[in-house]
Design a protein around this motif. Structure first.
Motif, PDB file in Angstrom:
ATOM      1  N   ALA A 160      50.373  82.296  29.586  1.00 44.96           N
ATOM      2  CA  ALA A 160      49.114  82.030  30.299  1.00 44.96           C
ATOM      3  C   ALA A 160      47.925  81.963  29.360  1.00 44.96           C
ATOM      4  O   ALA A 160      47.899  82.599  28.300  1.00 44.96           O
ATOM      5  CB  ALA A 160      48.880  83.127  31.345  1.00 44.96           C
ATOM      6  N   GLN A 162      43.777  80.505  30.570  1.00 44.55           N
ATOM      7  CA  GLN A 162      43.180  79.578  31.535  1.00 44.55           C
ATOM      8  C   GLN A 162      42.516  78.381  30.887  1.00 44.55           C
ATOM      9  O   GLN A 162      42.058  77.478  31.567  1.00 44.55           O
ATOM     10  CB  GLN A 162      42.212  80.295  32.495  1.00 44.55           C
ATOM     11  CG  GLN A 162      40.875  80.612  31.918  1.00 44.55           C
ATOM     12  CD  GLN A 162      40.893  81.959  31.229  1.00 44.55           C
ATOM     13  OE1 GLN A 162      41.890  82.339  30.619  1.00 44.55           O
ATOM     14  NE2 GLN A 162      39.804  82.685  31.293  1.00 44.55           N
ATOM     15  N   CYS A 286      52.283  78.418  32.929  1.00 38.62           N
ATOM     16  CA  CYS A 286      51.203  78.453  33.926  1.00 38.62           C
ATOM     17  C   CYS A 286      50.262  77.262  33.806  1.00 38.62           C
ATOM     18  O   CYS A 286      50.075  76.705  32.737  1.00 38.62           O
ATOM     19  CB  CYS A 286      50.378  79.723  33.746  1.00 38.62           C
ATOM     20  SG  CYS A 286      51.202  81.164  34.379  1.00 38.62           S
ATOM     21  N   PRO A 288      46.354  75.703  33.801  1.00 33.97           N
ATOM     22  CA  PRO A 288      45.141  76.239  33.160  1.00 33.97           C
ATOM     23  C   PRO A 288      44.116  76.701  34.183  1.00 33.97           C
ATOM     24  O   PRO A 288      43.025  76.151  34.269  1.00 33.97           O
ATOM     25  CB  PRO A 288      44.630  75.043  32.348  1.00 33.97           C
ATOM     26  CG  PRO A 288      45.142  73.847  33.073  1.00 33.97           C
ATOM     27  CD  PRO A 288      46.408  74.247  33.768  1.00 33.97           C
ATOM     28  N   SER A 289      44.466  77.673  34.986  1.00 31.05           N
ATOM     29  CA  SER A 289      43.527  78.218  35.976  1.00 31.05           C
ATOM     30  C   SER A 289      44.029  79.603  36.341  1.00 31.05           C
ATOM     31  O   SER A 289      45.126  79.994  35.955  1.00 31.05           O
ATOM     32  CB  SER A 289      43.518  77.335  37.222  1.00 31.05           C
ATOM     33  OG  SER A 289      44.777  77.401  37.847  1.00 31.05           O
ATOM     34  N   LEU A 290      43.210  80.324  37.091  1.00 34.48           N
ATOM     35  CA  LEU A 290      43.641  81.668  37.479  1.00 34.48           C
ATOM     36  C   LEU A 290      43.814  81.754  38.996  1.00 34.48           C
ATOM     37  O   LEU A 290      43.450  82.723  39.628  1.00 34.48           O
ATOM     38  CB  LEU A 290      42.627  82.702  36.973  1.00 34.48           C
ATOM     39  CG  LEU A 290      42.525  82.809  35.443  1.00 34.48           C
ATOM     40  CD1 LEU A 290      41.354  83.691  35.034  1.00 34.48           C
ATOM     41  CD2 LEU A 290      43.805  83.347  34.839  1.00 34.48           C
ATOM     42  N   THR A 294      49.075  81.093  39.264  1.00 36.94           N
ATOM     43  CA  THR A 294      49.087  82.009  38.122  1.00 36.94           C
ATOM     44  C   THR A 294      49.289  83.453  38.598  1.00 36.94           C
ATOM     45  O   THR A 294      50.008  84.219  37.952  1.00 36.94           O
ATOM     46  CB  THR A 294      47.789  81.860  37.310  1.00 36.94           C
ATOM     47  OG1 THR A 294      47.664  80.484  36.936  1.00 36.94           O
ATOM     48  CG2 THR A 294      47.808  82.708  36.059  1.00 36.94           C
ATOM     49  N   LEU A 321      40.570  86.451  31.408  1.00 36.96           N
ATOM     50  CA  LEU A 321      42.023  86.504  31.565  1.00 36.96           C
ATOM     51  C   LEU A 321      42.503  87.962  31.537  1.00 36.96           C
ATOM     52  O   LEU A 321      43.302  88.400  32.369  1.00 36.96           O
ATOM     53  CB  LEU A 321      42.690  85.697  30.443  1.00 36.96           C
ATOM     54  CG  LEU A 321      44.211  85.712  30.366  1.00 36.96           C
ATOM     55  CD1 LEU A 321      44.830  85.085  31.603  1.00 36.96           C
ATOM     56  CD2 LEU A 321      44.709  84.970  29.133  1.00 36.96           C
TER      57      LEU A 321
END
Ligand code: ADP
Ligand code: MG
Length: 424
Positions: A160, A162, A286, A288-290, A294, A321
């Motif tokens: 991960a 983001q 993952c 690229p975001s939360l 994710t 993150l």
């Protein structure tokens, strides 16, 4: 829209590498103008790809050219080729390793290789090409005959960050390929609607293909959607299709929306274990975001693996993150921790890369792997051939670096487990 010059000025004024939110004032101003004068395009690439490994030669070791391998492997048994001793990595030019940190090798060949590698010249920023060639030779020598321990229980890692384009997907597929080539059974879960990991592994993922969307939203078992990688034995992949783009929204109204992936992964791992085929690693790539995708990955995993690109602002957003990981640990998954950080797209010819690397190592000394991945044209070409660099050009500096990182990841897992068992 602001002018580029304004942004450059803003960057020059920013202290260090964007760390202030993490651990107080950063230490080094970056001096952009001088760094920008250096081209970042990597020119160092290896010769033609070697032919694929033969059936009786593990691919991870087949990539080491015979010329630098003191032990003739022809006709060797599996046990001969994969000794149980491990070679300590040669001290890096950073000087951050000491001989006492590593066990003494008992095998003569292995010890000899370690000595040769230790005697190799270190990276010299005045002669970057020679330094890169020497570094590759050192890696070939130290990786030859290196054993890669399998974990004694499944390790689930979420890859991960983001930020987009930092090397999450590239790291996921190449580490997975390296581990599988070295004898582990690996499952990659593509959790990014772009499906880049599926592409790189040569896995079908057009709209009609059953995918991780079905697992998350429909509750389909992983066993019903998983595919095997055509190039690498023991490497499996749950593909992502474009359907996954809508899953973030669809998940919101579903029961147990944060734990759906965890349930599916555990059911699959248990089922395979019962069938006598333990999955050693699950790597989740993952987006690229939360968002909820994710979060599902964080709940399913116990380890977070963060690739960090050796570029300006590489650490920007990292504190967010880490905060999210903390939140997940407090509320949904107390086992979750950042176990591994890998520096990617390292360019030995720029001071910027070295500065980012130094700062990351300073702040995360235990998590950052000693191996780093250089910027390499071969790595970026491989996905367009539906391959990882581990099969596309196993002899390239990119493949060697990912193999080195994978060996370290595997060894650290075993060492960490021993330490925690001893202290229990
Ligand atoms: P993310 O998944 O974080 O968005 P990717 O792994 O897709 O990032 O990488 C972004 C781009 O950078 C891709 O085009 C990839 O091929 C390229 N790339 C990644 N690692 C390297 C590297 N070490 N050298 C050169 N290109 C790289
Ligand atoms: Mg990606």
């Amino acid at each position: 829209m602001r002018a580029a010059s304004e942004l450059t000025e803003e960057r020059s004024a920013a202290p260090g590498l964007g760390f202030p939110t993490l651990a107080g004032p950063a230490t080094s101003p970056l001096g952009w103008p001088g760094i920008d004068a250096v081209s970042r395009e990597t020119v160092i690439e290896d010769a033609e790809p070697r032919p694929p490994a033969t059936a009786d030669e593990p691919e991870a070791f087949a990539q080491v050219p015979e010329v630098v391998t003191p032990t003739a492997r022809t006709g060797a048994t599996e046990d001969d080729r994969i000794p149980t001793t491990t070679v300590p990595p040669a001290p890096a030019d950073r000087g951050d390793t000491t001989p006492e940190e590593h066990p003494t090798p008992v095998d003569d060949d292995v010890a000899e290789r370690a000595q040769i590698a230790a005697a190799m010249p270190g990276a010299d920023h005045h002669t970057p090409l020679a330094a890169a060639v020497a570094e590759d030779a050192r890696k070939r020598i130290t990786l030859a005959g290196r054993s890669v321990p399998r974990p004694d229980r499944t390790r689930v890692l979420t890859v991960a960050n983001q930020k987009g384009g930092v090397g999450k997907t590239t790291t996921t597929v190449n580490i997975a390929a390296a581990l599988a080539q070295a004898g582990s059974t690996v499952l990659v879960i593509d959790l990014d609607p772009q499906g880049n990991a599926s592409t790189a592994l040569g896995i079908e993922h057009h709209a009609e293909v059953p995918s991780v969307y079905d697992v998350l939203v429909e509750g389909t078992a992983i066993a019903d959607v998983v595919q095997t990688c055509p190039d690498i034995a023991r490497l499996w992949c749950v593909p992502a299709t474009i359907d996954l783009a809508g899953a973030e929204i669809e998940l919101v109204s579903l029961v147990a929306r944060e734990t759906r992936l965890e349930k599916a992964v555990h059911a699959f791992v248990d089922e395979r274990e019962a069938a006598g085929e333990r999955i050693d690693y699950v790597l989740i790539d993952c987006p690229p975001s939360l968002g909820l995708l994710t979060v599902n990955a964080f709940v399913a995993a116990s380890e977070v693996f963060i690739p960090i690109q050796c570029e300006y602002y590489a650490l920007e957003g990292l504190s967010q993150l880490l905060k999210n990981i903390e939140l997940i640990r407090n509320h949904l998954n107390k086992k979750l921790h950042v176990s591994t950080i890998l520096l990617t797209m390292y360019d030995g010819r720029t001071r910027l890369s070295a500065q980012v690397a130094d700062e990351v190592r300073e702040h995360f000394p235990d998590q950052t792997l000693r191996a780093s991945v250089p910027r390499s044209v071969r790595i970026s070409e491989a996905p367009s051939h539906g391959q990882t660099v581990m099969t596309y050009d196993p002899n390239s500096s990119g493949a060697l670096s990912y193999l080195e990182a994978a060996v370290e990841l595997a060894e650290r897992g075993v060492a960490t487990r021993r330490t925690s068992e001893e202290s229990a």
